[in-house]
Structures are given as structure tokens and as C-alpha cells.
Motif scaffolding. Structure first.
Motif, PDB file in Angstrom:
ATOM      1  N   ALA A 128       0.820  -1.218   0.000  1.00 19.85           N
ATOM      2  CA  ALA A 128       0.000   0.000   0.000  1.00 19.85           C
ATOM      3  C   ALA A 128       0.854   1.268   0.000  1.00 19.85           C
ATOM      4  O   ALA A 128       0.497   2.255  -0.647  1.00 19.85           O
ATOM      5  CB  ALA A 128      -0.956  -0.012   1.186  1.00 19.85           C
ATOM      6  N   ILE A 129       1.987   1.263   0.701  1.00 21.18           N
ATOM      7  CA  ILE A 129       2.838   2.451   0.746  1.00 21.18           C
ATOM      8  C   ILE A 129       3.334   2.818  -0.655  1.00 21.18           C
ATOM      9  O   ILE A 129       3.607   3.989  -0.931  1.00 21.18           O
ATOM     10  CB  ILE A 129       4.014   2.277   1.736  1.00 21.18           C
ATOM     11  CG1 ILE A 129       4.713   3.618   1.998  1.00 21.18           C
ATOM     12  CG2 ILE A 129       5.006   1.234   1.253  1.00 21.18           C
ATOM     13  CD1 ILE A 129       3.833   4.684   2.615  1.00 21.18           C
ATOM     14  N   GLN A 130       3.403   1.849  -1.546  1.00 18.41           N
ATOM     15  CA  GLN A 130       3.871   2.131  -2.905  1.00 18.41           C
ATOM     16  C   GLN A 130       2.857   2.938  -3.711  1.00 18.41           C
ATOM     17  O   GLN A 130       3.183   3.457  -4.772  1.00 18.41           O
ATOM     18  CB  GLN A 130       4.228   0.834  -3.631  1.00 18.41           C
ATOM     19  CG  GLN A 130       5.446   0.143  -3.053  1.00 18.41           C
ATOM     20  CD  GLN A 130       5.740  -1.144  -3.768  1.00 18.41           C
ATOM     21  OE1 GLN A 130       5.221  -2.192  -3.397  1.00 18.41           O
ATOM     22  NE2 GLN A 130       6.567  -1.056  -4.802  1.00 18.41           N
ATOM     23  N   VAL A 131       1.623   3.027  -3.206  1.00 20.44           N
ATOM     24  CA  VAL A 131       0.631   3.918  -3.811  1.00 20.44           C
ATOM     25  C   VAL A 131       0.282   5.041  -2.824  1.00 20.44           C
ATOM     26  O   VAL A 131      -0.768   5.650  -2.903  1.00 20.44           O
ATOM     27  CB  VAL A 131      -0.632   3.170  -4.308  1.00 20.44           C
ATOM     28  CG1 VAL A 131      -0.291   2.281  -5.493  1.00 20.44           C
ATOM     29  CG2 VAL A 131      -1.320   2.395  -3.197  1.00 20.44           C
ATOM     30  N   GLY A 132       1.206   5.281  -1.868  1.00 18.75           N
ATOM     31  CA  GLY A 132       1.072   6.414  -0.962  1.00 18.75           C
ATOM     32  C   GLY A 132       0.217   6.187   0.271  1.00 18.75           C
ATOM     33  O   GLY A 132      -0.075   7.146   0.988  1.00 18.75           O
ATOM     34  N   GLU A 133      -0.174   4.950   0.539  1.00 16.20           N
ATOM     35  CA  GLU A 133      -1.005   4.646   1.712  1.00 16.20           C
ATOM     36  C   GLU A 133      -0.168   3.898   2.748  1.00 16.20           C
ATOM     37  O   GLU A 133       0.160   2.723   2.546  1.00 16.20           O
ATOM     38  CB  GLU A 133      -2.211   3.790   1.304  1.00 16.20           C
ATOM     39  CG  GLU A 133      -3.129   4.435   0.295  1.00 16.20           C
ATOM     40  CD  GLU A 133      -3.931   5.593   0.867  1.00 16.20           C
ATOM     41  OE1 GLU A 133      -4.102   5.660   2.108  1.00 16.20           O
ATOM     42  OE2 GLU A 133      -4.368   6.444   0.087  1.00 16.20           O
ATOM     43  N   PRO A 134       0.199   4.542   3.864  1.00 16.62           N
ATOM     44  CA  PRO A 134       1.080   3.906   4.855  1.00 16.62           C
ATOM     45  C   PRO A 134       0.339   2.949   5.805  1.00 16.62           C
ATOM     46  O   PRO A 134       0.324   3.131   7.013  1.00 16.62           O
ATOM     47  CB  PRO A 134       1.680   5.104   5.598  1.00 16.62           C
ATOM     48  CG  PRO A 134       0.603   6.144   5.541  1.00 16.62           C
ATOM     49  CD  PRO A 134      -0.083   5.944   4.201  1.00 16.62           C
ATOM     50  N   ILE A 135      -0.279   1.931   5.220  1.00 15.69           N
ATOM     51  CA  ILE A 135      -0.998   0.919   6.007  1.00 15.69           C
ATOM     52  C   ILE A 135      -0.477  -0.463   5.634  1.00 15.69           C
ATOM     53  O   ILE A 135       0.069  -0.662   4.551  1.00 15.69           O
ATOM     54  CB  ILE A 135      -2.531   1.006   5.811  1.00 15.69           C
ATOM     55  CG1 ILE A 135      -2.911   0.833   4.342  1.00 15.69           C
ATOM     56  CG2 ILE A 135      -3.064   2.315   6.390  1.00 15.69           C
ATOM     57  CD1 ILE A 135      -4.400   0.746   4.092  1.00 15.69           C
ATOM     58  N   ARG A 136      -0.675  -1.427   6.529  1.00 21.84           N
ATOM     59  CA  ARG A 136      -0.101  -2.771   6.381  1.00 21.84           C
ATOM     60  C   ARG A 136      -0.987  -3.635   5.478  1.00 21.84           C
ATOM     61  O   ARG A 136      -1.705  -4.511   5.954  1.00 21.84           O
ATOM     62  CB  ARG A 136       0.134  -3.384   7.753  1.00 21.84           C
ATOM     63  CG  ARG A 136       1.144  -2.538   8.552  1.00 21.84           C
ATOM     64  CD  ARG A 136       1.575  -3.147   9.840  1.00 21.84           C
ATOM     65  NE  ARG A 136       2.610  -4.161   9.650  1.00 21.84           N
ATOM     66  CZ  ARG A 136       3.891  -3.926   9.425  1.00 21.84           C
ATOM     67  NH1 ARG A 136       4.336  -2.686   9.323  1.00 21.84           N
ATOM     68  NH2 ARG A 136       4.744  -4.914   9.291  1.00 21.84           N
ATOM     69  N   VAL A 137      -0.881  -3.386   4.172  1.00 21.14           N
ATOM     70  CA  VAL A 137      -1.661  -4.102   3.161  1.00 21.14           C
ATOM     71  C   VAL A 137      -0.767  -4.417   1.975  1.00 21.14           C
ATOM     72  O   VAL A 137      -0.006  -3.559   1.525  1.00 21.14           O
ATOM     73  CB  VAL A 137      -2.883  -3.269   2.701  1.00 21.14           C
ATOM     74  CG1 VAL A 137      -3.604  -3.934   1.556  1.00 21.14           C
ATOM     75  CG2 VAL A 137      -3.838  -3.016   3.865  1.00 21.14           C
TER      76      VAL A 137
END
Length: 169
Positions: free
Chosen positions: A49-58
Motif C-alpha cells: 500500500a505504501i507504494q501507492v502512498g497509503e502507509p498501512i499494512r496491506v
């Protein structure tokens, strides 16, 4: 579903430690669907998810065409509970580090617990490419990219190449 922009090095967001997800709901499933579409369009076999700017554990993955089950995989709050002592080397690449590859050594097997697309708890024993991919993607959740395993000289060369690629369009 929508294709989202992929964050690339040296963006500081890739160094963030992602936060656990409180619940799997329709909004999270929509994000996972977007992530999968983004990953396929890139093309790639895994995306955090962080790779699309979402800092969540997915994480999402699909190893179809890599001699694995041809099915999308969704991991919410994944945790590695065990790794083998045996190691394996794989020539890794990353959608956040386009067109760059390096041999990275990781445990050959791992066990993972996670929530699936519907929020059900799952356990998995991964070997081969699946074990490499899950460890690579889980590194993203902890602010680590595969180039962090390289010497600072090699890492800096790769970052410069990525910057140059982006300038060239």
C-alpha cells in the motif's frame, strides 16, 4: 477500480513504517482492488500500500505466469511468524525502483499470518518465489526496499538511474 501512481525512490514515504489496519471494510477492499489493477498495469507481481502512498499494512500479489497459482492474493496486517535457516537468492526488482534489479538473499521459506480480502484470519507456509515476494513486500511495510540490502555505492547508483529514467519520461 483505478490505477494509482506508484511512489518511486528516493521518495521519503518509502521509508515510513506502515500502520496496522483496524478492520477490513469496503473502503479497504476498494483500495486493494485499485492496488491490484495498478500492479497489473505496471506490470508487477506484488505491491504494498505504501507504494501507492497509503502507509498501512496491506499487500497484494499475483504470481500467475511465474509457475504459481494464478490468483490474486490479499494480505492485511501480515506477520512473518517463522523463517527457515536455509537461504535463497532471487534477482529482485521493484515497481518503486523501475528497471533496476539485484540478487538478494532471503530465507527460502516463511510462515505468515494475515487477514484476507474478507477479513478472515489465514495462515500460510510460503516457499520459492512466494516466500521471496512476501518478504520483499513486507519489507515495504517496514520502510525497507530491496536496495537497502546493497552497499551504499550500489544503492546510490540505482537511485541516480531511477531519477534519470523519470526525467527522461
Amino acid at each position: 477500480m483505478a490505477i494509482r501512481p506508484i511512489v518511486t525512490v528516493p521518495d521519503p514515504r518509502l521509508k515510513l513504517i506502515s500502520k496496522p489496519v483496524e478492520r477490513v471494510d469496503d473502503a479497504l477492499r476498494a483500495l486493494m482492488d485499485d492496488m491490484l489493477e495498478t500492479m497489473y498495469a505496471a506490470p508487477g507481481i506484488g505491491l504494498a500500500a505504501i507504494q501507492v502512498g497509503e502507509p498501512i499494512r496491506v499487500l497484494v500479489m499475483d504470481l500467475a505466469g511465474e509457475d504459481e497459482d494464478p490468483a490474486p492474493r490479499y494480505y492485511v496486517n501480515p506477520e512473518i511468524t517463522w523463517t527457515s535457516e536455509d537461504m535463497a537468492v532471487y534477482n529482485e526488482g521493484c515497481l518503486s525502483i523501475p528497471e533496476q534489479y539485484a540478487d538478494i538473499e532471503r530465507p527460502a521459506e516463511c510462515k505468515v499470518t494475515y487477514l484476507d480480502y474478507d477479513g478472515a484470519e489465514q495462515n500460510m507456509h510460503a516457499t520459492g518465489l512466494l516466500a521471496t515476494c512476501i518478504q520483499h513486500e513486507m519489507d515495504h511495510l517496514n520502510g525497507i526496499t530491496f536496495i537497502d540490502y546493497l552497499s551504499s555505492v550500489k544503492r546510490n547508483i540505482i537511485v541516480r538511474k531511477v531519477k534519470k529514467l523519470e526525467k527522461a519520461g
